[in-house]
Design an enzyme around this catalytic site. Structure first.
Site, mmCIF file in Angstrom:
data_model
loop_
_atom_site.group_PDB
_atom_site.id
_atom_site.type_symbol
_atom_site.label_atom_id
_atom_site.label_comp_id
_atom_site.label_asym_id
_atom_site.label_seq_id
_atom_site.Cartn_x
_atom_site.Cartn_y
_atom_site.Cartn_z
ATOM 1 C CB ILE A 570 -0.988 0.025 1.199
ATOM 2 C CG1 ILE A 570 -0.253 -0.201 2.507
ATOM 3 C CG2 ILE A 570 -2.123 -0.969 0.986
ATOM 4 C CD1 ILE A 570 -1.147 0.001 3.714
ATOM 5 C CG PHE A 575 12.822 4.699 6.929
ATOM 6 C CD1 PHE A 575 14.165 4.862 7.230
ATOM 7 C CD2 PHE A 575 11.950 5.750 7.137
ATOM 8 C CE1 PHE A 575 14.627 6.064 7.742
ATOM 9 C CE2 PHE A 575 12.408 6.937 7.647
ATOM 10 C CZ PHE A 575 13.749 7.104 7.953
ATOM 11 C CB ILE A 577 7.789 -2.212 0.758
ATOM 12 C CG1 ILE A 577 8.805 -1.896 -0.359
ATOM 13 C CG2 ILE A 577 6.429 -2.539 0.163
ATOM 14 C CD1 ILE A 577 9.108 -3.058 -1.249
ATOM 15 C CB VAL A 578 3.719 0.582 3.703
ATOM 16 C CG1 VAL A 578 2.714 0.470 4.833
ATOM 17 C CG2 VAL A 578 4.758 1.643 4.014
ATOM 18 C CE LYS A 592 7.000 3.143 6.371
ATOM 19 N NZ LYS A 592 7.258 4.557 6.385
ATOM 20 C CG ASP A 699 11.482 11.820 5.675
ATOM 21 O OD1 ASP A 699 11.561 12.819 4.910
ATOM 22 O OD2 ASP A 699 11.415 10.654 5.267
#
Ligand SMILES: *[C@@H]1O[C@H](CO)[C@@H](O)[C@H](O)[C@H]1NC(C)=O
Ligand SMILES: *[C@@H]1O[C@H](CO)[C@@H](O)[C@H](O)[C@H]1NC(C)=O
Ligand SMILES: *[C@@H]1O[C@H](CO)[C@@H](O)[C@H](O)[C@H]1NC(C)=O
Ligand SMILES: *[C@@H]1O[C@H](CO)[C@@H](O)[C@H](O)[C@H]1NC(C)=O
Ligand SMILES: *[C@@H]1O[C@H](CO)[C@@H](O)[C@H](O)[C@H]1NC(C)=O
Ligand SMILES: *[C@@H]1O[C@H](CO)[C@@H](O)[C@H](O)[C@H]1NC(C)=O
Ligand SMILES: *[C@@H]1O[C@H](CO)[C@@H](O)[C@H](O)[C@H]1NC(C)=O
Ligand SMILES: *[C@@H]1O[C@H](CO)[C@@H](O)[C@H](O)[C@H]1NC(C)=O
Length: 907
Positions: A570, A575, A577-578, A592, A699
């Site tokens: 998604i 940092f 992939i979710v 995540k 961030d």
């Protein structure tokens, strides 16, 4: 003597002007009006350094005096008088002087005029002179070679002083020279304090026989006329006299010569008749004993005005100069000052010098600062070619061309502005909106482009608006249309370019309603489906962010099963992939997965993986304690040596970046955007100020702001920010983190990280929300551009509509948007210290929301009056300051204070 020379040395060092004969000219403004371009010269007669006048005025023409009066025929002509600036255009033309000592101080201003038949007409003109908005003097000539000198002592009410020449229909005004000298503000006091200016009537150096009148050691550059009638004797001394005792500081030549009557028992008398019976006179008399007074002798003096004593008996000092003045004005037509010896005095009276002034009431008021700023901004935005100098409304008989004002006792305001056929180009400037009492605005027959801005509707008094003969496009804002239809506003526009309702703007517009209705139907169907699905899922409801089991730490295989073997991606963060996951009870979560390399980077060093893992655990456990409505709930983590993962609550509407660039943003009203901005700001505020120790996100970006199904915003990914100890907020890092387009330039340059770096990034987020654009966008010619640089040009011309996302269709409060942009721009200031704190941002954004809600509630009346300034104008707007004069420090305390008495102002 020593003090004297030390002072002069200091003065010489400070002085920026040319130093002649040890005399500094610090703070002097000496303008040779009409002088040749770029000339700076020292007048050899006076040692004064003159400059040309173009920096002080932009109207009028430069002309030399006619040959007959100029060089070489007239070799004694002072150089500044050889040329004049004359003003054939405009009723009122003003020089703008900016004294170096600033406002609130006393200045001597002297204007010199010599006609010299400069225009070849041989007709002596007559005109008026104003200092700021108050009448100063009429200028008349007896012949073409007469030097008319006008001098006034005035306190500066603002940083600038205007000297204006007013044409009263008796010939073209002109001026030869203009000078300003800083004075000591504690001298030349009157009973009116700073409420009056003094206009010089006479300044006499009594007893002097051989002077030019202008002395280089007069630090105020006063001109003293030698004056010794036949019935007076003159005494001089070469001894030392302290002229520094008081602030008056008469020059040596003046104080070291005195007049006395030829016959011992006579008084010294001066008389004059005033043309104006209401004139108020002030006299300043200078005394110093120049002779050796023997033991058995004495010189005791008394002063009389019109036969009445106005001073006690006093003895002039042989050590210093003293100045006496009347504490109450002398009024009436005939005046007669008599300096007499007291009955027990053996010696005759003396008088070293005398100055006589009339008081000038400062009763005219100026235009409000807001209107002055607005009209000055309009003048410079459009480079208006009119004689627009000095105050716009005052003096009230001579307002600026095209301007009509409403007058009252405390200030004046512009109520009508006619700029038709004035060559205006570009969009309609925001500055017009700040002319708050404007009733009539005529901008017809110019070259104005762009849309008819909605802010014009903020002009509540506007009854007449003419925009014909321009190249304006688009539709007329609803609020203006309404007022025109209600008959409150007479509106003239070009029908072919502008349309009254939005649907006729262009062909596509008609399609819009159809598309919107289709979308609505789809939306309703979708909603029904979602509701049904929801209801089914509600069995076994999940309450709150904590996992049902209280379990927070997961193994890799558990994560794998939760995400159905990492089935659905998604999102992709910095940092890792979710993935979408789902707990046993059906609660959707976001997982995540952290890839190792980014984690190493985040630590800024290549520490061993077990150490990283340990730190990760510590931080993850800590983050589990952080809960806030506007922070994405962190529900657990995985760290089993193989992988690291963070588990968050799932947010149905994804991240803000995707949302803004999707079709969904079409329905994102300004109010909703403000809610998102406030939510995010509150999340950030909590990280900075609600957490112990504070957390710096590092961030902040739209991709890290998540939206739930109610479009409530939550900040995500703070889990990877370093947790800073409270006592050490500024950290030096070795590698810059963050996402291009959002990185704080100060952090980038110094590696020093603090909350203000987040604020910078958040400023970018705010700009993305209002513009609907990405932090870094592609320009038409394929270059990359930061959203800040995209916004700036619009702010410079005051065009808020250019900034705001076109998808809002102009449906927003201009006040709200201006305030919002102001907040956003303050966040992206170069220096962190100049950026606001998150607390401040939250409270400012709430004000923006209030302004928008007010508009929505009462669309016709618009928002509450909250002045939004055009902060971003690059044109030099004068730094007006609204502080009042400090009225105590300027007035001399006069003793012997009976009615019409003289009092010494020095011991
Ligand atoms: C005025 O006189 C100066 C010097 O005498 C000369 O240089 C200048 O050109 C003259 N200006 C005009 C406008 O005639
Ligand atoms: C011009 O007038 C002044 C002042 O009255 C006088 O001193 C001067 O002599 C006059 N000059 C001529 C040429 O008449
Ligand atoms: C001078 O003006 C101030 C306000 O501007 C007023 O308060 C004060 O009374 C005035 N003083 C005199 C002597 O008129
Ligand atoms: C006037 O001043 C000049 C130059 O300073 C001097 O030569 C002359 O003697 C003085 N005359 C009188 C009467 O003082
Ligand atoms: C100004 O005048 C006051 C009063 O006469 C005096 O005390 C002060 O020293 C003077 N200031 C300067 C800078 O000469
Ligand atoms: C005034 O001056 C004359 C001549 O210089 C002298 O004779 C006379 O005594 C003086 N008068 C006084 C009062 O000093
Ligand atoms: C003062 O004394 C001197 C002698 O020392 C004398 O000549 C003079 O007349 C006296 N003056 C008065 C006013 O008494
Ligand atoms: C409007 O713009 C067009 C082209 O952009 C130009 O030809 C025309 O002269 C302009 N009209 C006015 C009134 O400025």
């Amino acid at each position: 003597m020593e003090a004297h020379s030390v002072f002069l040395i200091l003065f010489g060092v400070i002085a920026t002007a040319i130093v002649v004969h040890g005399q500094g000219q610090a703070g002097f403004i000496s303008v040779d009006c009409g002088g040749p371009p770029n000339i700076n010269y020292v007048d050899t007669d006076t040692g004064i350094s003159y400059t040309w006048d173009t920096p002080f005025i932009d109207t009028g023409v430069n002309v030399n005096v006619s040959e007959e009066y100029g060089y070489p025929k007239n070799p004694v002509l002072p150089f500044p008088l050889a040329d004049v600036r004359s003003f054939p255009l405009g009723t009122r033309n003003c020089y703008t002087l900016i004294p170096s000592d600033g406002k609130g101080n006393l200045y001597l201003i002297r204007a010199t005029f010599m006609y010299g038949n400069y225009d070849g007409k041989n007709a002596l003109p007559e005109f008026d002179l104003y200092v700021n908005v108050n009448f100063w003097s009429s200028v008349k000539f007896r012949n073409a070679s007469e030097n008319v000198i006008k001098e006034t002592l005035s306190f500066a009410e603002s940083e600038t002083i205007h000297v204006c020449l007013v044409n009263k229909g008796k010939g073209t005004p002109f001026i030869s020279a203009l000078e300003l000298r800083p004075m000591n503000s504690s001298i030349y006091g009157t009973e009116f304090g700073r409420n009056v200016s003094l206009v010089l009537y006479q300044r006499l150096d009594t007893g002097y026989l051989n002077g030019t009148g202008r002395y280089q050691n007069d630090i105020y550059d006063r001109i003293w006329s030698p004056y010794t009638p036949a019935s007076w004797n003159s005494t001089t001394t070469t001894g030392y006299l302290d002229i520094f005792q008081s602030g008056y500081r008469p020059p040596d030549q003046v104080i070291k010569s005195a007049a006395s009557p030829k016959s011992d028992d006579e008084p010294l008398e001066l008389s004059w008749t005033s043309d104006d019976p209401d004139a108020r006179f002030y006299a300043y008399l200078y005394f110093a004993e120049l002779e050796n007074v023997k033991r058995n002798e004495s010189r005791k003096i008394k002063i009389f005005w019109n036969g009445s004593p106005v001073s006690g008996t006093f003895i002039p000092s042989s050590e210093y100069s003293m100045t006496l003045s009347n504490s109450r004005a002398f009024t009436g037509k005939d005046h007669w000052i008599s300096v007499q010896k007291a009955s027990d005095s053996t010696l005759a009276p003396i008088l070293n010098a005398i100055e006589i002034f009339t008081a000038l009431s400062l009763d005219e008021v100026s235009t409000t600062i807001e209107d002055v700023r607005a009209i000055e901004s309009i003048k410079s935005t459009y480079k208006v070619k009119k004689v627009w100098t000095g105050d716009p409304c005052s003096p009230r008989l001579f307002p600026w061309e095209g301007i009509v004002c409403s007058f009252n006792n405390s200030n004046h305001q512009i109520k009508s502005l006619n700029l038709s056929s004035s060559g205006l180009q570009g969009p309609i400037a925001f500055a017009f909106r700040n002319l708050s009492l404007l009733e009539s605005l005529d901008l017809s027959n110019n070259n104005l482009k762009g849309i008819v801005p909605e802010f014009l509707a903020d002009l509540k008094q506007l009854k007449f608006l003419n925009l014909k003969g321009n190249n304006l496009t688009g539709f007329i804002p609803k609020s203006l249309r309404k007022r025109a239809m209600a008959g409150v506003l007479a509106l003239s526009v070009d029908e072919q370019n502008i349309c009254h309702s939005r649907s006729c703007r262009d062909g596509n517009r008609i399609v819009v309603p159809i598309v919107v209705s289709l979308l609505l139907i789809i939306l309703i169907v979708a909603l029904v489906i979602i509701c049904i699905m929801r209801r089914e899922r509600k069995i076994g409801a999940y309450s709150g962010p904590l996992l049902p089991s209280g379990k927070r730490r997961f193994t890799y295989s558990e994560v794998s099963s939760i995400t159905n073997n990492f089935n659905k991606v998604i999102g992709k963060g910095g940092f890792g992939i979710v993935y979408l996951g789902s707990l046993e009870d059906g609660t959707e979560i976001a997982v995540k997965m952290i890839n190792d390399s980014s984690f190493d980077k985040s630590k800024g060093s290549s520490s061993s993986s077990s150490k990283v893992s340990k730190e990760f655990q510590v931080e993850a456990e800590l983050l589990l304690t952080v809960h806030h409505r506007n922070l994405a709930s962190f529900v657990g983590y995985c760290d089993d040596g193989r992988s690291m993962a963070l588990i968050y609550e799932y947010m149905a509407n994804g991240n803000l970046q995707d949302f803004l660039s999707s079709d969904n943003a079409e329905d994102l009203s300004w109010e909703k955007r403000l809610h998102i901005a406030i939510d995010s700001a509150q999340g950030l505020e909590y990280l900075h100020h609600g957490c112990r120790p504070p957390i710096i996100h590092r961030d902040v970006k739209t991709a890290n702001i998540l939206l739930n199904d109610n479009l409530e915003a939550k900040i995500a990914d703070f889990g990877l920010s370093k947790v800073f100890p409270e006592d050490d907020l500024s950290h030096v890092m070795t590698a810059v983190m963050g996402t291009p387009g959002y990185v704080d330039p100060e952090y980038y340059n110094t590696f020093k990280l603090n909350e203000k770096s987040d604020v910078y990034s958040f400023g970018i987020v705010l700009l993305e929300i209002i513009t609907g654009r990405r932090s870094i966008m592609k320009t038409d010619d394929g270059d990359k551009m930061n959203v800040v640089h995209f916004v700036e040009p619009f702010l410079e011309i005051g065009d808020i509509d250019g900034v705001v996302d076109a998808r809002l269709n102009g449906e927003f409060s201009a006040n709200s948007a201006w305030k919002y942009v102001e907040v956003a721009m303050s966040c992206v200031k170069d220096r962190g210290v100049n950026r606001p704190s998150t607390n401040q941002i939250v409270s400012d954004l709430k004000q923006c929301l209030a302004a928008e809600l007010a508009r929505e509630k009462t669309p016709s009346q618009n928002e509450k009056k909250e002045v939004v300034k055009e902060k971003y104008k690059k044109t030099p707007v004068q730094n007006y300051n609204s502080n009042e004069f400090n009225s105590t420090s300027g007035s001399v305390s006069l003793t012997f204070g009976d009615y019409n008495t003289f009092g010494p102002t020095a011991r």
